[in-house]
Design a protein around this motif. Sequence first.
Motif, PDB file in Angstrom:
ATOM      1  N   ALA A 123      -3.728  61.544 -31.479  1.00  0.00           N
ATOM      2  CA  ALA A 123      -4.715  61.548 -30.394  1.00  0.00           C
ATOM      3  C   ALA A 123      -4.141  60.860 -29.164  1.00  0.00           C
ATOM      4  N   PRO A 124      -4.463  61.366 -27.957  1.00  0.00           N
ATOM      5  CA  PRO A 124      -3.950  60.726 -26.747  1.00  0.00           C
ATOM      6  C   PRO A 124      -4.465  59.312 -26.547  1.00  0.00           C
TER       7      PRO A 124
ATOM      8  N   THR B 279       4.430  63.099 -24.902  1.00  0.00           N
ATOM      9  CA  THR B 279       4.097  63.646 -26.221  1.00  0.00           C
ATOM     10  C   THR B 279       3.021  64.717 -26.155  1.00  0.00           C
ATOM     11  N   HIS B 280       2.352  64.866 -25.008  1.00  0.00           N
ATOM     12  CA  HIS B 280       1.222  65.773 -24.872  1.00  0.00           C
ATOM     13  C   HIS B 280       1.421  66.778 -23.735  1.00  0.00           C
TER      14      HIS B 280
ATOM     15  N   SER C 127      -0.147  74.321 -16.722  1.00  0.00           N
ATOM     16  CA  SER C 127       0.030  73.266 -17.726  1.00  0.00           C
ATOM     17  C   SER C 127       0.941  72.185 -17.160  1.00  0.00           C
ATOM     18  N   ILE C 128       0.752  70.974 -17.654  1.00  0.00           N
ATOM     19  CA  ILE C 128       1.540  69.828 -17.210  1.00  0.00           C
ATOM     20  C   ILE C 128       2.056  69.099 -18.443  1.00  0.00           C
ATOM     21  N   GLU C 129       3.371  68.891 -18.505  1.00  0.00           N
ATOM     22  CA  GLU C 129       3.974  68.176 -19.629  1.00  0.00           C
ATOM     23  C   GLU C 129       3.861  66.674 -19.391  1.00  0.00           C
ATOM     24  N   VAL C 130       3.290  65.954 -20.357  1.00  0.00           N
ATOM     25  CA  VAL C 130       3.126  64.504 -20.240  1.00  0.00           C
ATOM     26  C   VAL C 130       3.650  63.853 -21.515  1.00  0.00           C
TER      27      VAL C 130
ATOM     28  N   CYS D 131      -6.117  68.012 -23.211  1.00  0.00           N
ATOM     29  CA  CYS D 131      -4.835  67.348 -23.481  1.00  0.00           C
ATOM     30  C   CYS D 131      -4.546  67.450 -24.977  1.00  0.00           C
ATOM     31  N   ILE D 132      -3.414  68.071 -25.337  1.00  0.00           N
ATOM     32  CA  ILE D 132      -3.107  68.364 -26.737  1.00  0.00           C
ATOM     33  C   ILE D 132      -1.715  67.850 -27.106  1.00  0.00           C
TER      34      ILE D 132
END
Length: 222
Positions: free
Chosen positions: A162-163, A125-126, A120-123, A45-46
């Motif tokens: 950071a998440p 801000t990450h 990939s999954i958009e969440v 997760c970035i």
Amino acid sequence: MNLKALRKISYGLYVVSSGRGNEINGQISNTVFQVCSSPPVIAICINKKNLTYGLIKENKVFAASVLSKSASMKLIGRFGFKSGREINKFEGVKYKIGLTGVPILTENVVAYMEAEVIASIEVKTHTIFIGKIVEAELIENEEPMTYSFYHEIKGGSSPENAPTYIKEERIKKGYKMKKYKCKICGYIYNPERGDPDTGIPPGTPKVATGLSKLSPYNLPFL
């Protein structure tokens, strides 16, 4: 709602890296986990603001180096609190170029994995990148560093990208212990714990440590 409850979730500590040729970068991450075993797949997760995010999105490959308990706060500070847009994070540290062309940290790590992005999954801000492992190696027979060890023993904090970042709260009453935060890397010095990385024993005040970049910073919660 007490968001400190989220800190009871178990994490490790990793350097996630990507890029090719002269454009490479890496960052500290605590969100690396296995998704399935056949074929072996992991996810990371970035934060979308990070340089590493753009490199993974462009090159479709990444590596995750598992930090050992002996990894220094200086190394963590370099990859976790400094921007790859301003410095070459891999300059002066030991690394190699992996099978996929990405840089892989080889000092103070117990293992690494290289992966090719398959989804990939958009969440908000990450982005969660899901990658099929194409190479993996064990490097040292040491204990990996957990996120709990980083916070409780190393005295580390989380950068805002950071998440798992939680905005630190201050107690106005009933709090007497003064701690110190490095203006550059975010390292928290707690006089009660000292600094095991540099041989500073517990009970040593900041003035006697020689850590000149530390400034007063009251932190009731770490």
